[in-house]
Design an enzyme around this catalytic site. Structure first.
Site, PDB file in Angstrom:
ATOM      1  N   HIS A 195     -12.202   4.675  -8.964  1.00 36.60           N
ATOM      2  CA  HIS A 195     -10.505   4.978  -8.687  1.00 36.60           C
ATOM      3  C   HIS A 195      -9.499   4.443  -9.837  1.00 36.60           C
ATOM      4  O   HIS A 195      -8.626   5.025 -10.297  1.00 36.60           O
ATOM      5  CB  HIS A 195     -10.295   4.309  -7.178  1.00 36.60           C
ATOM      6  CG  HIS A 195      -8.666   4.853  -6.861  1.00 36.60           C
ATOM      7  ND1 HIS A 195      -8.246   5.963  -6.585  1.00 36.60           N
ATOM      8  CD2 HIS A 195      -7.769   3.648  -6.660  1.00 36.60           C
ATOM      9  CE1 HIS A 195      -7.078   5.872  -6.429  1.00 36.60           C
ATOM     10  NE2 HIS A 195      -6.615   4.478  -6.387  1.00 36.60           N
TER      11      HIS A 195
ATOM     12  N   HIS B 262     -20.438  -8.761 -16.692  1.00 34.09           N
ATOM     13  CA  HIS B 262     -19.123  -8.315 -17.200  1.00 34.09           C
ATOM     14  C   HIS B 262     -18.612  -9.113 -18.333  1.00 34.09           C
ATOM     15  O   HIS B 262     -18.118  -8.678 -19.340  1.00 34.09           O
ATOM     16  CB  HIS B 262     -17.918  -8.350 -16.024  1.00 34.09           C
ATOM     17  CG  HIS B 262     -16.710  -8.049 -16.373  1.00 34.09           C
ATOM     18  ND1 HIS B 262     -16.155  -6.719 -16.916  1.00 34.09           N
ATOM     19  CD2 HIS B 262     -15.344  -8.763 -16.397  1.00 34.09           C
ATOM     20  CE1 HIS B 262     -15.081  -6.873 -17.224  1.00 34.09           C
ATOM     21  NE2 HIS B 262     -14.380  -8.073 -16.849  1.00 34.09           N
TER      22      HIS B 262
ATOM     23  N   HIS C 261       2.501   1.981  -3.211  1.00 34.72           N
ATOM     24  CA  HIS C 261       1.722   2.651  -4.083  1.00 34.72           C
ATOM     25  C   HIS C 261       1.415   4.147  -4.030  1.00 34.72           C
ATOM     26  O   HIS C 261       1.628   4.613  -5.015  1.00 34.72           O
ATOM     27  CB  HIS C 261       0.355   1.800  -4.140  1.00 34.72           C
ATOM     28  CG  HIS C 261      -0.678   2.401  -5.068  1.00 34.72           C
ATOM     29  ND1 HIS C 261      -0.506   2.427  -6.225  1.00 34.72           N
ATOM     30  CD2 HIS C 261      -1.768   2.686  -4.676  1.00 34.72           C
ATOM     31  CE1 HIS C 261      -1.619   2.963  -6.987  1.00 34.72           C
ATOM     32  NE2 HIS C 261      -2.601   3.059  -6.025  1.00 34.72           N
TER      33      HIS C 261
ATOM     34  N   GLU D 212       0.895  -1.338   0.030  1.00 32.24           N
ATOM     35  CA  GLU D 212       0.052  -0.189  -0.041  1.00 32.24           C
ATOM     36  C   GLU D 212       0.708   1.269   0.101  1.00 32.24           C
ATOM     37  O   GLU D 212       0.648   2.115  -0.893  1.00 32.24           O
ATOM     38  CB  GLU D 212      -0.870   0.019   1.334  1.00 32.24           C
ATOM     39  CG  GLU D 212      -1.496   1.588   1.439  1.00 32.24           C
ATOM     40  CD  GLU D 212      -2.561   1.688   0.548  1.00 32.24           C
ATOM     41  OE1 GLU D 212      -3.077   2.948   0.339  1.00 32.24           O
ATOM     42  OE2 GLU D 212      -2.717   0.905  -0.582  1.00 32.24           O
TER      43      GLU D 212
ATOM     44  N   HIS E  21      -4.343  -9.455 -16.971  1.00 35.80           N
ATOM     45  CA  HIS E  21      -5.635  -9.073 -17.243  1.00 35.80           C
ATOM     46  C   HIS E  21      -5.803  -7.349 -17.114  1.00 35.80           C
ATOM     47  O   HIS E  21      -6.172  -6.774 -18.006  1.00 35.80           O
ATOM     48  CB  HIS E  21      -6.623  -9.598 -16.405  1.00 35.80           C
ATOM     49  CG  HIS E  21      -8.171  -9.514 -16.744  1.00 35.80           C
ATOM     50  ND1 HIS E  21      -8.514  -9.956 -18.072  1.00 35.80           N
ATOM     51  CD2 HIS E  21      -9.193  -8.916 -16.394  1.00 35.80           C
ATOM     52  CE1 HIS E  21      -9.818  -9.726 -18.361  1.00 35.80           C
ATOM     53  NE2 HIS E  21     -10.389  -9.113 -17.265  1.00 35.80           N
TER      54      HIS E  21
END
Length: 314
Positions: A123, A214, A62, A59, A279
């Site tokens: 986000h 999706h 990032h 975290e 992906h």
């Protein structure tokens, strides 16, 4: 100092940095490290240097990368505004700045106040838009920039140009649905691929309905890009930027759909994280190319089109 050289270098650094932010954001989500720094921002658990835990390191790294890339993008913005002669470059760097700030604000809000799945999905969507704008900015200073500015002589009908932009907008919807699958923790809603829980059409409720929606949306996007490619190759020369971008979009959407199957089949195995990152990487590249295709199509000459036959394979 060669200003054009620095513009190109900083634009590339901004694009590469935004791409890294996208991948690191996906890593944070997939490893459930979003709470690795607790409720503190910009500090991590009240400290400038976080405790040595996997979640906090993922975290906080990032956050650190977002900060560094933000400063690079700010320097790029100043240089583009002061020295670039291309008006479109100023639009691209401005768009990148706006969406970078928005995604940073959403990221901070998600840490301080728990957010819902739909908001968290935005986000990733804002991060993707930031990457797309920086990619367009970098391409301005490459050999592909001329087609974005003046076109390459390709003639497209109005219907094809509208279709290109319709597919671009729809692809963002598909991306959002994919992000929502992750943030609503619905990934396991469909077991198996291409069937969902062994059924062509499963019961459309809860996580299963979200994942299936999706999948259907991604399949529709694949068909739309295939049809677009078949139409564009009849109107654009095979050496044109538009034809090449459409062909690359087709390759990427095929790989994206296959990678979606790979993610599903990899669940429960160590390779699952790698499949998920792949992906995210592919959809980012696809969206960026579709943005380039959309901008380039704006400069495609109007009027009667000349059909070009696709070259036959020997």
């Amino acid at each position: 100092m060669n200003i054009q050289r620095w513009l190109k270098r900083l634009s590339f650094a901004s694009m590469a940095g935004m791409f890294l932010i996208l991948l690191m954001g996906a890593l944070v989500t997939k490893t459930e490290s979003g709470r690795g720094c607790g409720d503190d921002w910009p500090l991590c658990n009240g400290k400038f240097v976080p405790a040595y835990t996997i979640e906090s390191l993922i975290e906080y790294s990032h956050r650190f990368v977002v900060g560094v890339v933000g400063m690079i993008l700010l320097a790029t913005t100043i240089l583009v505004v002061l020295y670039s002669k291309r008006k479109d470059a100023k639009w691209y760097v401005g768009g990148a700045m706006v969406f970078t700030v928005l995604q940073a604000i959403l990221g901070a809000m998600a840490v301080v106040w728990p957010q819902s799945g739909p908001v968290l999905a935005l986000h990733f969507g804002f991060s993707l838009l930031s990457f797309a704008f920086t990619m367009l900015l970098y391409l301005v200073y490459t050999k592909f920039g001329e087609a974005m500015h003046l076109g390459d002589g390709t003639r497209l009908t109005k219907g094809v140009r509208i279709a290109i932009w319709g597919i671009l907008i729809y692809s963002y919807v598909v991306v959002y649905l994919g992000a929502y699958v992750r943030h609503s923790q619905s990934t396991g809603g469909c077991i198996g691929w291409p069937l969902c829980n062994g059924q062509v059409i499963p019961e459309l409720s809860g996580a299963t309905g979200i994942v299936f929606m999706h999948r259907v949306a991604a399949a529709v996007l694949g068909v739309a890009i295939l049809v677009l490619f078949l139409v564009v190759r009849m109107q654009a020369h095979t050496d044109s930027a538009i034809y090449r971008a459409t062909r690359l979009s087709l390759v990427l959407i095929i790989l994206q759909i296959l990678s979606g199957g790979f993610v599903t089949l990899a669940m429960g195995y160590d390779i699952y994280l790698l499949a998920s990152m792949l992906h995210a990487l592919l959809i980012s590249c696809l969206f960026g190319i579709l943005c380039y295709l959309g901008i380039t199509s704006l400069h495609a000459a109007e009027g009667k089109v000349q059909a070009y036959a696709a070259p036959r394979l020997p």
